[in-house]
Design an enzyme around this catalytic site. Sequence first.
Site, PDB file in Angstrom:
ATOM      1  N   SER A  40    -103.098 -15.343  98.729  1.00  0.00           N
ATOM      2  CA  SER A  40    -102.041 -14.508  98.176  1.00  0.00           C
ATOM      3  C   SER A  40    -102.001 -13.156  98.877  1.00  0.00           C
ATOM      4  CB  SER A  40    -102.258 -14.285  96.683  1.00  0.00           C
ATOM      5  OG  SER A  40    -102.208 -15.489  95.973  1.00  0.00           O
ATOM      6  N   SER A  80     -87.855  -9.374  94.390  1.00  0.00           N
ATOM      7  CA  SER A  80     -88.529  -8.784  93.238  1.00  0.00           C
ATOM      8  C   SER A  80     -88.657  -7.286  93.452  1.00  0.00           C
ATOM      9  CB  SER A  80     -89.916  -9.408  93.058  1.00  0.00           C
ATOM     10  OG  SER A  80     -90.575  -8.876  91.933  1.00  0.00           O
ATOM     11  N   ASN A  89     -86.031  -9.480  89.195  1.00  0.00           N
ATOM     12  CA  ASN A  89     -86.351 -10.494  90.199  1.00  0.00           C
ATOM     13  C   ASN A  89     -85.434 -11.691  90.006  1.00  0.00           C
ATOM     14  OD1 ASN A  89     -88.008 -13.120  89.205  1.00  0.00           O
ATOM     15  ND2 ASN A  89     -88.419 -11.392  87.836  1.00  0.00           N
ATOM     16  N   TYR A  90     -85.055 -12.288  91.124  1.00  0.00           N
ATOM     17  CA  TYR A  90     -84.216 -13.494  91.115  1.00  0.00           C
ATOM     18  C   TYR A  90     -84.773 -14.446  92.160  1.00  0.00           C
ATOM     19  CZ  TYR A  90     -81.230 -10.821  88.107  1.00  0.00           C
ATOM     20  OH  TYR A  90     -80.771 -10.083  87.035  1.00  0.00           O
ATOM     21  N   ARG A  91     -84.898 -15.726  91.802  1.00  0.00           N
ATOM     22  CA  ARG A  91     -85.629 -16.663  92.645  1.00  0.00           C
ATOM     23  C   ARG A  91     -85.033 -18.069  92.573  1.00  0.00           C
ATOM     24  NH1 ARG A  91     -88.169 -14.965  88.094  1.00  0.00           N
ATOM     25  NH2 ARG A  91     -88.765 -16.564  86.572  1.00  0.00           N
ATOM     26  N   HIS A 106     -87.184  -3.169  86.360  1.00  0.00           N
ATOM     27  CA  HIS A 106     -87.778  -4.314  87.049  1.00  0.00           C
ATOM     28  C   HIS A 106     -86.722  -5.398  87.138  1.00  0.00           C
ATOM     29  CE1 HIS A 106     -89.272  -8.473  86.231  1.00  0.00           C
ATOM     30  NE2 HIS A 106     -89.911  -8.241  87.368  1.00  0.00           N
TER      31      HIS A 106
END
Length: 454
Positions: free
Chosen positions: A412, A244, A260-262, A258
């Site tokens: 977190s 991210s 992100n890859y998940r 921005h």
Amino acid sequence: MALQLGRLSSGPCWLVARGGCGGPRAWSQCGGGGLRAWSQRSAAGRVCRPPGPAGTEQSRGLGHGSTSRGGPWVGTGLAAALAGLVGLATAAFGHVQRAEMLPKTSGTRATSLGRPEEEEDELAHRCSSFMAPPVTDLGELRRRPGDMKTKMELLILETQAQVCQALAQVDGGANFSVDRWERKEGGGGISCVLQDGCVFEKAGVSISVVHGNLSEEAAKQMRSRGKVLKTKDGKLPFCAMGVSSVIHPKNPHAPTIHFNYRYFEVEEADGNKQWWFGGGCDLTPTYLNQEDAVHFHRTLKEACDQHGPDLYPKFKKWCDDYFFIAHRGERRGIGGIFFDDLDSPSKEEVFRFVQSCARAVVPSYIPLVKKHCDDSFTPQEKLWQQLRRGRYVEFNLLYDRGTKFGLFTPGSRIESILMSLPLTARWEYMHSPSENSKEAEILEVLRHPRDWVR
């Protein structure tokens, strides 16, 4: 202590300015001759970045499997949460079965793990190009080279390194702080952050690889998205990993990006595994430059089109719908692509699609920063940038599901979750741009999204 990386030259190598994250000794525990040698170098050791993007393969069309429900408002979230979350529900989950490997029958000498020595050296060499050693032990990665968990971890580490290299080359005087962290429940991550550079006010690129048992709250949220999850003794083993990033340039004529890859996997009580991919990439300019918008969207479209002509328009609309600041009636930016719960037609084909998208980040964005980083600007334009960044903060804290869930999830990693926020932002009471101004022009696009490429 954080590892500071200083730029050696315009080439792909770096100087390690000082040790960090437990020092070189901690790095050597990852195993492998390449990393061990790396850890034993002096503080002026050379750390090289990964090679450029490889070619991509053609694939059948991708889509949502039978478990996905709803549209862009269902099951989003996770970008910020996955980057720093430590128990997170919004970031996907799973437990990957370890694959057994058979030694090859060639004349190459095999190691004790049954892998040819050349392949072990290749993996160690590949890992030495990353910003830090992999989260998963190198020996574990060797034991399951074909497993999606291994492939995805290596992809997100490569993406992090490639983006950081590109940013540092543009910035010139950039020093990335490399913060390697661990999650006591399982896994960890690597956060690379640049602040107050010559070109970038703040640039963060974070990866995380976490695993453990899904909390009941997380399982409840996933079931609300249409996931059918059967627990055993109330437990659901999961694994989540992703990269991210949010990049805020100083110049108001250079846009914010921005991405992100998940990847997520969850193992049910009967041994059945559910998996899916998610991600996206979007652009937030302070001022509209149509040429920039076309370049950005065309680059993403080319990456999508390799895997199906219907993907870009579908994911472009999803992006416009998701990044919507409802109380302002505006999108956060001019969009890009966004998707979640991708689990068909096959794990390999969806992975190749995600790989193509990740490799499109640098060519879609870096040319825009190079083009505008030295543009002159007025105090009024800088003021408008700060006001638009206020909108960015509003979306991230009020609407982004990953950020919200992360902030309210015990354990977190707050620093990673809030990494996306700019260093500076501004709010003015009842501010309204002049009619027919450049500021009014970008507002019109944010209120009424356009199709930039066809």
